[in-house]
Design a protein around this motif. Structure first.
Motif, PDB file in Angstrom:
ATOM      1  N   MET A   1       0.779  -1.190  -0.023  1.00 23.40           N
ATOM      2  CA  MET A   1       0.054   0.099   0.132  1.00 23.40           C
ATOM      3  C   MET A   1       0.801   1.031  -0.079  1.00 23.40           C
ATOM      4  N   GLY A   2       2.136   1.072   0.419  1.00 20.84           N
ATOM      5  CA  GLY A   2       2.918   2.259   0.319  1.00 20.84           C
ATOM      6  C   GLY A   2       3.247   2.991  -0.845  1.00 20.84           C
ATOM      7  N   ILE A   3       3.451   2.257  -1.755  1.00 21.53           N
ATOM      8  CA  ILE A   3       3.555   2.837  -3.219  1.00 21.53           C
ATOM      9  C   ILE A   3       2.584   3.173  -3.822  1.00 21.53           C
ATOM     10  N   GLU A   4       1.380   2.594  -3.529  1.00 18.31           N
ATOM     11  CA  GLU A   4       0.084   3.364  -4.090  1.00 18.31           C
ATOM     12  C   GLU A   4      -0.404   4.546  -3.193  1.00 18.31           C
ATOM     13  N   ALA A   5       0.184   4.510  -2.156  1.00 19.01           N
ATOM     14  CA  ALA A   5      -0.262   5.910  -1.175  1.00 19.01           C
ATOM     15  C   ALA A   5       0.554   7.075  -1.922  1.00 19.01           C
ATOM     16  N   VAL A   6       1.642   6.776  -2.549  1.00 17.94           N
ATOM     17  CA  VAL A   6       2.561   8.007  -3.324  1.00 17.94           C
ATOM     18  C   VAL A   6       1.456   8.419  -4.512  1.00 17.94           C
ATOM     19  N   GLY A   7       0.909   7.538  -5.171  1.00 15.59           N
ATOM     20  CA  GLY A   7       0.115   7.756  -6.318  1.00 15.59           C
ATOM     21  C   GLY A   7      -1.226   8.499  -6.101  1.00 15.59           C
ATOM     22  N   TRP A   8      -1.788   7.942  -4.795  1.00 17.79           N
ATOM     23  CA  TRP A   8      -3.156   8.621  -4.350  1.00 17.79           C
ATOM     24  C   TRP A   8      -2.577  10.026  -3.921  1.00 17.79           C
ATOM     25  N   PHE A   9      -1.541  10.247  -3.084  1.00 20.38           N
ATOM     26  CA  PHE A   9      -1.454  11.526  -2.853  1.00 20.38           C
ATOM     27  C   PHE A   9      -0.829  12.574  -3.812  1.00 20.38           C
ATOM     28  N   SER A  10      -0.406  12.141  -4.698  1.00 18.30           N
ATOM     29  CA  SER A  10       0.035  12.874  -6.071  1.00 18.30           C
ATOM     30  C   SER A  10      -1.290  13.085  -6.932  1.00 18.30           C
ATOM     31  N   SER A  11      -2.212  12.256  -6.852  1.00 13.61           N
ATOM     32  CA  SER A  11      -3.392  12.497  -7.490  1.00 13.61           C
ATOM     33  C   SER A  11      -4.127  13.750  -6.658  1.00 13.61           C
ATOM     34  N   PHE A  12      -4.096  13.282  -5.210  1.00 11.10           N
ATOM     35  CA  PHE A  12      -4.915  14.422  -4.556  1.00 11.10           C
ATOM     36  C   PHE A  12      -4.299  16.002  -4.760  1.00 11.10           C
ATOM     37  N   ILE A  13      -3.028  15.861  -4.938  1.00 10.16           N
ATOM     38  CA  ILE A  13      -2.606  17.330  -5.054  1.00 10.16           C
ATOM     39  C   ILE A  13      -2.979  17.786  -6.443  1.00 10.16           C
ATOM     40  N   LEU A  14      -2.651  17.199  -7.486  1.00 15.08           N
ATOM     41  CA  LEU A  14      -3.152  17.375  -8.769  1.00 15.08           C
ATOM     42  C   LEU A  14      -4.507  18.000  -8.805  1.00 15.08           C
ATOM     43  N   LEU A  15      -5.299  17.204  -8.455  1.00 18.12           N
ATOM     44  CA  LEU A  15      -6.659  17.459  -8.603  1.00 18.12           C
ATOM     45  C   LEU A  15      -7.053  18.832  -7.669  1.00 18.12           C
ATOM     46  N   LEU A  16      -6.452  18.849  -6.804  1.00 19.31           N
ATOM     47  CA  LEU A  16      -6.496  19.976  -5.831  1.00 19.31           C
ATOM     48  C   LEU A  16      -6.486  21.333  -6.504  1.00 19.31           C
ATOM     49  N   THR A  17      -5.138  21.277  -7.141  1.00 22.98           N
ATOM     50  CA  THR A  17      -4.554  22.406  -7.979  1.00 22.98           C
ATOM     51  C   THR A  17      -5.708  22.614  -9.329  1.00 22.98           C
ATOM     52  N   LEU A  18      -5.924  21.736  -9.830  1.00 24.70           N
ATOM     53  CA  LEU A  18      -6.754  21.957 -11.047  1.00 24.70           C
ATOM     54  C   LEU A  18      -8.062  22.704 -10.708  1.00 24.70           C
ATOM     55  N   GLY A  19      -8.742  21.850  -9.671  1.00 18.72           N
ATOM     56  CA  GLY A  19      -9.995  22.521  -8.884  1.00 18.72           C
ATOM     57  C   GLY A  19      -9.915  23.597  -8.540  1.00 18.72           C
ATOM     58  N   THR A  20      -8.743  24.192  -7.822  1.00 19.64           N
ATOM     59  CA  THR A  20      -8.579  25.724  -7.197  1.00 19.64           C
ATOM     60  C   THR A  20      -8.755  26.642  -8.474  1.00 19.64           C
ATOM     61  N   GLN A  21      -7.902  26.092  -9.490  1.00 18.45           N
ATOM     62  CA  GLN A  21      -7.825  27.209 -10.806  1.00 18.45           C
ATOM     63  C   GLN A  21      -9.424  27.230 -11.190  1.00 18.45           C
ATOM     64  N   ILE A  22     -10.031  26.078 -11.387  1.00 17.41           N
ATOM     65  CA  ILE A  22     -11.310  26.109 -12.076  1.00 17.41           C
ATOM     66  C   ILE A  22     -12.206  27.113 -11.126  1.00 17.41           C
ATOM     67  N   HIS A  23     -11.984  26.771  -9.753  1.00 15.52           N
ATOM     68  CA  HIS A  23     -13.083  27.461  -8.881  1.00 15.52           C
ATOM     69  C   HIS A  23     -12.661  29.202  -8.706  1.00 15.52           C
ATOM     70  N   LYS A  24     -11.573  29.338  -9.086  1.00 16.21           N
ATOM     71  CA  LYS A  24     -11.082  30.640  -9.408  1.00 16.21           C
ATOM     72  C   LYS A  24     -11.597  31.538 -10.607  1.00 16.21           C
ATOM     73  N   GLN A  25     -11.573  30.633 -11.586  1.00 10.73           N
ATOM     74  CA  GLN A  25     -12.059  30.934 -12.884  1.00 10.73           C
ATOM     75  C   GLN A  25     -13.711  31.268 -12.770  1.00 10.73           C
ATOM     76  N   TRP A  26     -14.355  30.463 -12.137  1.00  2.00           N
ATOM     77  CA  TRP A  26     -15.588  30.592 -11.730  1.00  2.00           C
ATOM     78  C   TRP A  26     -16.004  31.782 -11.165  1.00  2.00           C
ATOM     79  N   LYS A  27     -15.220  31.892  -9.915  1.00  2.00           N
ATOM     80  CA  LYS A  27     -15.652  33.035  -8.908  1.00  2.00           C
ATOM     81  C   LYS A  27     -15.465  34.421  -9.554  1.00  2.00           C
ATOM     82  N   THR A  28     -14.400  34.387 -10.376  1.00  2.00           N
ATOM     83  CA  THR A  28     -14.175  35.652 -10.760  1.00  2.00           C
ATOM     84  C   THR A  28     -14.948  36.182 -12.043  1.00  2.00           C
ATOM     85  N   GLY A  29     -15.616  35.212 -12.462  1.00  2.00           N
ATOM     86  CA  GLY A  29     -16.541  35.374 -13.787  1.00  2.00           C
ATOM     87  C   GLY A  29     -15.800  35.578 -14.894  1.00  2.00           C
ATOM     88  N   SER A  30     -14.600  35.323 -14.976  1.00  2.00           N
ATOM     89  CA  SER A  30     -13.770  35.604 -16.226  1.00  2.00           C
ATOM     90  C   SER A  30     -13.064  34.268 -16.642  1.00  2.00           C
TER      91      SER A  30
END
Length: 105
Positions: A1-30
């Motif tokens: 499970m240790g190796i997969e934990a690295v993958g899941w953590f990296s996935s979480f960080i990537l998706l958090l980053t993308l989600g933050t950008q999309i949320h900013k785009q939505w909130k600014t209206g631009s």
């Protein structure tokens, strides 16, 4: 499970980053400065990577790429919404109302 934990953590960080950008785009209206090709390319790549991940049976990447595909679709819809609102504003039409002008009786 240790190796997969690295993958899941990296996935979480990537998706958090993308989600933050999309949320900013939505909130600014631009979507100024956001290329529509970014999301179209991301959608195409995500479909391919999700398919590949399923074929090789790597569930970290199946989930990650499927969620990246969803984020690309949401981002594309936001860009289209903003561009349509900009065209209306340029024509003096203003934004679409969120509710009907006359409530139903």
């Amino acid at each position: 499970m240790g190796i997969e934990a690295v993958g899941w953590f990296s996935s979480f960080i990537l998706l958090l980053t993308l989600g933050t950008q999309i949320h900013k785009q939505w909130k600014t209206g631009s979507s100024e400065g956001v290329s529509q090709w970014l999301f179209l390319g991301q959608i195409t790549a995500s479909v391919g990577f999700t398919t590949y991940s399923v074929l090789v049976g790597n569930w970290v990447f199946v989930v990650t790429n499927a969620l990246i595909l969803v984020s690309a679709l949401v981002g594309e819809l936001i860009v289209l919404k903003h561009r349509r609102a900009e065209r209306r504003g340029a024509r003096g039409e203003g934004p679409l109302p969120l509710r009907p002008a006359h409530p139903r009786s």
